[in-house]
Design a protein around this motif. Structure first.
Motif, short mmCIF file in Angstrom:
data_model
loop_
_atom_site.label_atom_id
_atom_site.label_comp_id
_atom_site.label_asym_id
_atom_site.label_seq_id
_atom_site.Cartn_x
_atom_site.Cartn_y
_atom_site.Cartn_z
N ARG A 26 -2.38 -9.38 -7.20
CA ARG A 26 -3.29 -8.61 -6.35
C ARG A 26 -2.48 -8.24 -5.13
O ARG A 26 -1.54 -8.95 -4.75
N TYR A 27 -2.83 -7.13 -4.48
CA TYR A 27 -2.06 -6.64 -3.36
C TYR A 27 -2.95 -6.39 -2.15
O TYR A 27 -4.12 -6.04 -2.31
N LYS A 28 -2.38 -6.57 -0.96
CA LYS A 28 -3.08 -6.24 0.28
C LYS A 28 -2.54 -4.89 0.76
O LYS A 28 -1.33 -4.72 0.89
N CYS A 29 -3.44 -3.96 1.02
CA CYS A 29 -3.06 -2.68 1.59
C CYS A 29 -3.33 -2.74 3.09
O CYS A 29 -4.47 -2.91 3.51
N HIS A 30 -2.28 -2.62 3.88
CA HIS A 30 -2.44 -2.71 5.33
C HIS A 30 -2.79 -1.36 5.95
O HIS A 30 -2.99 -1.27 7.15
N PRO A 42 -5.30 2.56 -4.88
CA PRO A 42 -6.18 3.61 -5.39
C PRO A 42 -7.06 4.25 -4.31
O PRO A 42 -7.63 5.31 -4.53
N HIS A 43 -7.16 3.63 -3.13
CA HIS A 43 -8.01 4.16 -2.07
C HIS A 43 -7.27 5.16 -1.18
O HIS A 43 -7.82 6.18 -0.81
N CYS A 44 -6.02 4.82 -0.82
CA CYS A 44 -5.30 5.68 0.13
C CYS A 44 -3.96 6.18 -0.39
O CYS A 44 -3.33 7.02 0.24
N GLY A 45 -3.49 5.65 -1.53
CA GLY A 45 -2.22 6.09 -2.08
C GLY A 45 -0.99 5.38 -1.52
O GLY A 45 0.13 5.70 -1.90
N GLU A 46 -1.19 4.41 -0.63
CA GLU A 46 -0.07 3.67 -0.04
C GLU A 46 0.74 2.98 -1.14
O GLU A 46 0.19 2.36 -2.04
N THR A 47 2.07 3.09 -1.05
CA THR A 47 2.94 2.49 -2.06
C THR A 47 3.59 1.19 -1.59
O THR A 47 4.08 0.42 -2.40
N HIS A 48 3.61 0.93 -0.30
CA HIS A 48 4.21 -0.30 0.24
C HIS A 48 3.12 -1.34 0.44
O HIS A 48 2.58 -1.50 1.53
N LEU A 49 2.79 -2.04 -0.64
CA LEU A 49 1.74 -3.05 -0.59
C LEU A 49 2.34 -4.44 -0.61
O LEU A 49 3.39 -4.67 -1.20
N GLU A 50 1.67 -5.38 0.04
CA GLU A 50 2.11 -6.77 0.10
C GLU A 50 1.49 -7.53 -1.06
O GLU A 50 0.28 -7.42 -1.31
N ILE A 51 2.32 -8.29 -1.79
CA ILE A 51 1.77 -9.14 -2.85
C ILE A 51 0.88 -10.17 -2.19
O ILE A 51 1.30 -10.86 -1.26
N MET A 52 -0.34 -10.27 -2.65
CA MET A 52 -1.29 -11.20 -2.06
C MET A 52 -1.10 -12.58 -2.69
O MET A 52 -1.04 -12.71 -3.91
N CYS A 53 -1.02 -13.58 -1.86
CA CYS A 53 -0.91 -14.94 -2.35
C CYS A 53 -2.23 -15.30 -3.06
O CYS A 53 -3.31 -15.08 -2.50
#
Length: 120
Positions: A26-30, A42-53
């Protein structure tokens, strides 16, 4: 931190966040502040996502706690009462209060290694 049996299983199964298979991540989109299951967001198209612990549940209702513990999987600071990774850690090491997120890796490790005492 009293980790649940499910959380302990995750820690035993994976040693690092990068060990988690892509299909289980799962990823966190900042950018839009969502937790998503795929990249790009899928909400904003951001490609630099943080892997969520997988031990992070993203919501801490505690305002101030006396101590900080560290996640055994990702190493980030966690709330010792609920395990949330959504905490801001401050310290007075340099003579004034500041958020330690801006510190370099060496200074943050020094903070983790510090021995804490109680005045009780």
């Amino acid at each position: 931190m009293n980790w649940s049996p499910q959380q302990r299983t995750i820690v035993e199964k994976y040693q690092r966040l990068e060990d988690i298979p892509v299909e289980e991540r799962r990823y966190k989109c900042h950018t839009c502040h969502f937790v998503v299951d795929e990249m790009p967001c899928p909400h904003c198209g951001e490609t630099h996502l943080e892997i969520m612990c997988p031990l992070d549940h993203c919501s801490c209702h505690h305002t101030i706690v006396e101590r900080i513990e560290y996640c055994p999987l990702c190493g980030r600071a966690v709330c010792p009462e609920c395990g949330s990774h959504d905490v801001v850690q401050i310290s007075r090491v340099t003579g004034y209060m500041q958020d330690v997120a801006g510190w370099n890796a060496g200074k943050q490790q020094e903070l983790k290694d510090r021995v804490h005492y109680s005045a009780v």
